[in-house]
Design a protein around this motif. Structure first.
Motif, short mmCIF file in Angstrom:
data_model
loop_
_atom_site.label_atom_id
_atom_site.label_comp_id
_atom_site.label_asym_id
_atom_site.label_seq_id
_atom_site.Cartn_x
_atom_site.Cartn_y
_atom_site.Cartn_z
N ARG A 4 2.21 1.70 -3.49
CA ARG A 4 1.19 2.14 -4.45
C ARG A 4 0.86 3.62 -4.27
NH1 ARG A 4 -1.99 -1.85 -3.67
NH2 ARG A 4 -3.31 -0.87 -2.10
N LYS A 5 0.87 4.09 -3.04
CA LYS A 5 0.49 5.48 -2.80
C LYS A 5 1.64 6.45 -3.01
CE LYS A 5 -3.39 4.67 0.35
NZ LYS A 5 -3.96 4.94 1.70
N ARG A 6 2.84 6.04 -2.60
CA ARG A 6 3.98 6.95 -2.68
C ARG A 6 4.70 6.90 -4.03
NH1 ARG A 6 5.81 8.68 2.36
NH2 ARG A 6 3.98 8.99 3.69
N ARG A 42 0.83 -1.21 0.00
CA ARG A 42 0.00 0.00 0.00
C ARG A 42 0.86 1.25 0.00
NH1 ARG A 42 -4.96 0.12 4.08
NH2 ARG A 42 -5.48 -1.58 2.62
N LEU A 43 1.94 1.25 0.77
CA LEU A 43 2.84 2.40 0.78
C LEU A 43 3.48 2.60 -0.59
CD1 LEU A 43 4.26 4.60 2.48
CD2 LEU A 43 6.04 2.91 2.99
N LYS A 100 1.52 6.52 -7.05
CA LYS A 100 0.63 7.67 -6.97
C LYS A 100 -0.79 7.31 -7.36
CE LYS A 100 4.09 10.46 -6.09
NZ LYS A 100 4.28 11.06 -4.76
N SER A 101 -1.23 6.15 -6.92
CA SER A 101 -2.57 5.71 -7.29
C SER A 101 -3.09 4.74 -6.26
CB SER A 101 -2.56 5.04 -8.67
OG SER A 101 -1.79 3.86 -8.64
N GLY A 102 -4.35 4.42 -6.37
CA GLY A 102 -4.98 3.42 -5.54
C GLY A 102 -5.51 2.30 -6.41
N ASN A 103 -6.55 1.63 -5.94
CA ASN A 103 -7.09 0.51 -6.69
C ASN A 103 -7.87 0.97 -7.91
OD1 ASN A 103 -6.07 -1.31 -4.86
ND2 ASN A 103 -7.87 -1.23 -3.55
#
Length: 426
Positions: free
Chosen positions: A397-399, A394-395, A402-405
């Motif tokens: 994907r977010k950092r 999750r870290l 720069k996106s989510g699911n």
């Protein structure tokens, strides 16, 4: 609607993780770098063995246990004879006495000046007479040899040799103290081996994602399958590679040990029963050792994988991994320190903390016979692995992504990827 826009049923997380694990495992195993990786530990082992042999020889030559005798010839002979009578009873507890030749040739021999001038190679020098011996040496040597020298002098004063009573001995197979000592020794060795293997092999996952990030491969993987599956697959692939490496090193070490034993002692094979037995027995202890190595590798590897995913260059990987490496070293010291404190608060803390739990529980397997605690500890460690993988993905994907699911399906269509159970994208 064209075929590229048709999104078929996705692979499950476990199926996707298997695809990634198989891909990475074969890629590493069939690479030429893996051969050099297998040969890498041989060099420090060879260098360490040579250094130990040379250091042992130097230490034996440099550290003297000889005590010089600077009495008259008659008293020197009496002291040497007394030491010879006591040697069968006390053995290594007595110093090796030797007359100082300079004491007989120099009219005004001064033992203190002789030692301070760094002449000879004596631990200390005995002057005076057996009735009033005087021991001259450094503080440490005086504390070590004052009692044995006094005992030798007392025997030298006797006109007739002492008759020592015959001690009848009876051998027992074990005792509570001997069993505890052997189990502590087994626990310490097992922890050390587990730590060395974990630190040596977990470093492989550090740079695992750096190259794929540079080549944009991670973009394709992240667009097609969940990042949880990517992390899990890569982690278990490196665990499989580690087991292959351990198997190769183990077979090579066993072969060298057998050859060396045959050449030196004439015996063949390796008798594991000759080693200090753990509380749970050798078969179960070896199984627990393999399982706890897997857990220690997965826990540390999950942290290293997250660090490697966040870094952009190998230099950043090395910089970011240093705090984790130092933390793992402190964790090992914590687990090693609590071996002799079973049931204490510090030992329970080492069992509960995920990164130190495999080391502390392996020591428990050597010290205690109860088995249910291992099932609970393994369940807790497995949960910690899943949490670390989930948090790391999750870290990332977010950092980094720069996106989510929500952005995964559009990117999959943009790359023209079709993920199905029958058509995995590797």
């Amino acid at each position: 609607m064209n075929a590229a826009d048709t999104i078929r049923p996705r692979l499950s997380t476990l199926e996707a993780a298997w695809v990634i694990a198989r891909r990475d495992f074969l890629a590493v195993l069939l690479s030429r770098a893996f051969l050099f990786f297998l040969l890498g530990p041989l060099f420090p082992v060879i260098v360490g063995g040579l250094a130990g042999m040379i250091g042992g020889e130097v230490q034996r030559d440099a550290v003297s246990v000889e005590v010089g005798l600077a009495m008259n010839a008659q008293d020197n002979a009496a002291m040497l004879a007394a030491a010879g009578r006591l040697a069968p009873q006390l053995g290594g507890a007595l110093p090796a006495l030797r007359a100082v030749p300079e004491a007989a040739t120099e009219p005004a021999f001064d033992a203190r000046a002789f030692l301070e001038a760094r002449r000879g190679n004596y631990a200390a020098i005995v002057t005076g007479t057996p009735a009033q011996p005087e021991l001259i040496g450094t503080e440490g040597q005086l504390a070590r040899w004052q009692g044995p020298v006094g005992l030798i002098a007392e025997q030298a004063l006797k006109t007739e040799p002492s008759v020592f009573p015959q001690v009848v001995s009876e051998v027992v197979t074990t005792s509570a103290a001997a069993e505890r000592s052997s189990r502590i020794q087994t626990a310490q060795i097992a922890q050390m081996v587990l730590f060395l293997l974990t630190m040596l092999l977990a470093g492989m996952v550090l740079s695992n994602l750096v190259e794929e990030k540079a080549n944009k491969i991670i973009e394709i993987l992240a667009a097609a399958i969940p990042m949880d599956a990517v992390f899990m697959g890569k982690l278990f692939a490196m665990l499989g590679v580690s087991f292959v490496g351990i198997a190769v090193w183990g077979l090579a070490g066993f072969g060298l040990w057998s050859i060396g034993s045959t050449a030196i002692t004439g015996s063949t094979g390796f008798d594991i029963a000759s080693l200090p037995a753990p509380a749970v027995g050798w078969p179960l202890f070896l199984v627990l050792g393999v399982v706890y190595f897997a857990m220690a590798y997965l826990l540390l590897g999950a942290l290293f994988l997250t660090i490697g995913a966040m870094a952009n260059t190998v230099r950043e990987v090395q910089t970011l991994s240093m705090p984790v490496t130092m933390m793992q070293l402190m964790v090992f010291f914590l687990a090693a320190y609590t071996i002799k404190q079973p049931g204490s608060g510090l030992e329970l803390a080492a069992v509960v903390f995920p990164l130190s739990s495999p080391f502390a529980m392996l020591a428990r397997a050597a010290m205690e016979e109860s088995l249910w605690v291992h099932a609970a500890a393994l369940a807790w460690q497995a949960l910690a692995v899943l949490v670390l993988i989930k948090g790391g993905s999750r870290l990332f994907r977010k950092r980094v992504m720069k996106s989510g699911n929500a952005g995964r399906a559009p990117r999959a269509r943009r790359w023209g990827i079709r993920m199905t159970a029958r058509e995995p994208a590797e």
